[in-house]
Design a protein around this motif. Structure first.
Motif, PDB file in Angstrom:
ATOM      1  N   LEU A   1       0.818  -1.204   0.000  1.00  0.00           N
ATOM      2  CA  LEU A   1       0.000   0.000   0.000  1.00  0.00           C
ATOM      3  C   LEU A   1       0.860   1.265   0.000  1.00  0.00           C
ATOM      4  CD1 LEU A   1      -2.878   1.149   0.092  1.00  0.00           C
ATOM      5  CD2 LEU A   1      -2.763   1.030   2.588  1.00  0.00           C
ATOM      6  N   PHE A   2       1.943   1.246   0.782  1.00  0.00           N
ATOM      7  CA  PHE A   2       2.735   2.467   0.949  1.00  0.00           C
ATOM      8  C   PHE A   2       3.965   2.538   0.048  1.00  0.00           C
ATOM      9  CE2 PHE A   2       0.399   2.246   4.991  1.00  0.00           C
ATOM     10  CZ  PHE A   2      -0.178   3.510   4.984  1.00  0.00           C
ATOM     11  N   PHE A   3       4.304   1.435  -0.623  1.00  0.00           N
ATOM     12  CA  PHE A   3       5.476   1.466  -1.475  1.00  0.00           C
ATOM     13  C   PHE A   3       5.386   2.517  -2.582  1.00  0.00           C
ATOM     14  CE2 PHE A   3       7.999  -0.035  -5.113  1.00  0.00           C
ATOM     15  CZ  PHE A   3       9.257  -0.055  -4.523  1.00  0.00           C
ATOM     16  N   PRO A   4       4.252   2.619  -3.315  1.00  0.00           N
ATOM     17  CA  PRO A   4       4.189   3.669  -4.351  1.00  0.00           C
ATOM     18  C   PRO A   4       4.354   5.071  -3.773  1.00  0.00           C
ATOM     19  CG  PRO A   4       2.375   2.113  -4.609  1.00  0.00           C
ATOM     20  CD  PRO A   4       3.006   1.831  -3.283  1.00  0.00           C
ATOM     21  N   VAL A   5       3.785   5.283  -2.571  1.00  0.00           N
ATOM     22  CA  VAL A   5       3.897   6.587  -1.920  1.00  0.00           C
ATOM     23  C   VAL A   5       5.350   6.854  -1.531  1.00  0.00           C
ATOM     24  CG1 VAL A   5       3.124   7.991   0.029  1.00  0.00           C
ATOM     25  CG2 VAL A   5       1.528   6.391  -1.060  1.00  0.00           C
ATOM     26  N   MET A   6       6.000   5.854  -0.945  1.00  0.00           N
ATOM     27  CA  MET A   6       7.412   5.988  -0.559  1.00  0.00           C
ATOM     28  C   MET A   6       8.295   6.214  -1.781  1.00  0.00           C
ATOM     29  SD  MET A   6       7.588   2.882   2.223  1.00  0.00           S
ATOM     30  CE  MET A   6       9.373   2.913   2.347  1.00  0.00           C
ATOM     31  N   LEU A   7       7.991   5.490  -2.853  1.00  0.00           N
ATOM     32  CA  LEU A   7       8.774   5.623  -4.078  1.00  0.00           C
ATOM     33  C   LEU A   7       8.687   7.036  -4.634  1.00  0.00           C
ATOM     34  CD1 LEU A   7      10.484   3.551  -5.664  1.00  0.00           C
ATOM     35  CD2 LEU A   7       8.521   3.218  -7.178  1.00  0.00           C
ATOM     36  N   GLY A   8       7.459   7.612  -4.573  1.00  0.00           N
ATOM     37  CA  GLY A   8       7.263   8.970  -5.075  1.00  0.00           C
ATOM     38  C   GLY A   8       7.869  10.027  -4.175  1.00  0.00           C
ATOM     39  N   ALA A   9       7.789   9.801  -2.851  1.00  0.00           N
ATOM     40  CA  ALA A   9       8.250  10.813  -1.901  1.00  0.00           C
ATOM     41  C   ALA A   9       9.753  10.753  -1.646  1.00  0.00           C
ATOM     42  CB  ALA A   9       7.492  10.650  -0.577  1.00  0.00           C
ATOM     43  N   LEU A  10      10.308   9.556  -1.593  1.00  0.00           N
ATOM     44  CA  LEU A  10      11.708   9.394  -1.201  1.00  0.00           C
ATOM     45  C   LEU A  10      12.637   9.051  -2.359  1.00  0.00           C
ATOM     46  CD1 LEU A  10      11.171   7.246   2.052  1.00  0.00           C
ATOM     47  CD2 LEU A  10      11.493   9.724   1.901  1.00  0.00           C
TER      48      LEU A  10
END
Length: 445
Positions: free
Chosen positions: A392-401
């Protein structure tokens, strides 16, 4: 049908649920590249589509263990196959995001059920000296399922046929439904329900007569203790193994394996490869996954479970750390993109030869007969929850970090996993399930 052939079919169909789990895990990575052509998905909705399978898996894992302890492993596997069939057809026919998510949740019920039941069934069917390698068939089938998914993705890429990618999971589901009709019930479950004659007949397919007499004697001795599943689960002597099982289940996911499986094409496209090249690179990783699982099958009963986990941690952590360093220091080029493929391939190699199969082998080994299904179900529920959080959070982490920092985080988790295994995880190689249980009871008394 001779004994060896019967044994082969038992373990083939016993592990086939793992193939479906692998296919439905891997297929979404290619389908995501084309779903947006028909159904518009935001970054958040994309994460929901991927992770909604894990919501169903949490429920499926939580329920199936208890149900299989009560009604038998074989009946539950049949229901799981039926749910796989229904879920794949719903996905293939999805008109909008809501139905797409609903189909993934339905499929997740089957995924959770198979992760809880397949390892238990294989462990209980296998002779002690082959339990590691035969129980590893679950992971082998998972990896074969992932490769099949990647092949199907690649085949349907020219027509952007994401519905075919998702719907073809119905074929192995149907095969499993038919195959389970010919599968025997777990002999340990039969002994638990006072059906010794049937248990002996089934054990004769995989064991020598002397082994059968000794194992049944040990099983009946354990059965003499008057305990319910709940009594066992809440007992003091089971608690340490619940913590160990929960720890290795969660760490298996938090080190990032399914982030790579689910999002490998996305990672590769961000690294500079095109859609077709990204799916081809992912296929290569899938093939490495299968080959290294074969290495694990050949070594797990020789080297032992704990040693393989520690070796895997070192290899995975170093692969991620080197990859992160390259991504931090080098400019984005085609060469760097293919280096990403290579080092993710090394990460997969170490995972597939160690943590992939070993965790599935160890989870049912750690728990007593009267609560094996329920306890394995609980730990695989936590595994699915950890998988849900990562996906769930991998795409968000990929975009943010950015890719490099995400790999640094996973490498750090790998170090923690190494320390956990070193301090808390016992060795179960070469010991019968009853010996392991007896030792646990003795240590708590």
């Amino acid at each position: 049908m001779n004994k060896n052939l019967s044994k082969g079919w038992i373990f083939f169909f016993g592990a086939l649920g793992g193939l479906l789990y692998g296919y439905d895990t891997g297929v979404i990575s290619g389908a995501l590249l084309f779903i947006n052509e028909d159904i518009q998905l935001s970054n958040f909705l994309e994460g929901v589509v991927v992770s909604s399978l894990l919501v169903g898996a949490i429920v499926g894992a939580g329920m199936s263990g208890y149900v299989s302890d009560r009604f038998g492993r074989r009946r539950v596997v049949f229901v799981i196959a039926l749910i796989y069939l229904i879920g794949s057809l719903v996905l293939a026919l999805s008109p909008n995001a809501a139905i797409l998510i609903a189909g993934r949740v339905i499929l997740g019920l089957a995924v959770g059920g198979s992760t809880a039941i397949v390892p238990v069934y294989l462990s209980e069917m296998a002779p002690t000296h082959q339990r590691g390698s035969l129980a590893s068939l679950n992971q082998l089938m998972i990896t074969i399922g992932i490769v099949l998914a990647y092949l199907v993705n690649y085949a349907f890429t020219p027509i952007e046929g994401w519905r075919w990618m998702l719907g073809l999971a119905s074929v192995p589901a149907l095969i499993l439904m038919i195959g389970v009709l010919f599968m025997p019930e777990s002999p340990r479950w039969l002994i638990k329900h006072n059906r010794e004659k049937e248990a002996r007949k089934i054990m004769a397919l995989t064991r020598q007569q002397s082994e059968i007499d000794d194992e049944i004697k040990q099983m009946k001795k354990i059965e003499e203790v008057e305990e319910s599943t709940w009594d066992v689960l809440k007992s003091k002597w089971v608690r340490p193994m619940l913590l160990v099982g929960s720890g290795i289940a969660v760490f298996q996911q938090f080190i990032g394996i399914n982030a790579v499986i689910y999002y490998a094409p996305t990672i590769f496209t961000k690294a500079g490869l095109g859609n077709a090249a990204s799916i081809l690179g992912t296929l290569g990783i899938g093939i490495v996954n299968v080959l290294m699982t074969l290495v694990a099958i050949a070594t797990i009963d020789k080297l032992g479970r704990k040693k393989l986990l520690l070796i895997g941690n070192v290899g995975m952590t170093l692969s991620l750390a080197v990859l992160a360093t390259i991504l931090f220091t080098a400019e984005l080029t085609t060469a760097i993109a293919w280096m990403t493929v290579v080092f993710l391939g090394l990460f997969i190699m170490f995972f597939s030869a160690t943590w992939g199969p070993v965790v599935w082998v160890m989870l049912p080994e750690l728990f007593p007969l009267k609560a094996r299904g329920a306890a394995t179900g609980f730990t695989t529920l936590l595994l699915s929850l950890a998988n849900l959080i990562v996906s769930l959070f991998f795409p968000v982490m990929l975009g943010a970090l950015g890719t490099a920092w995400v790999f640094v985080i996973f490498a750090g988790i790998g170090v923690l996993a190494f320390l956990f295994v070193m301090k808390f995880v016992p060795e179960t190689k070469g010991r019968s399930l009853e010996d392991i249980e007896r030792d646990l009871r003795g240590e708590a008394s």
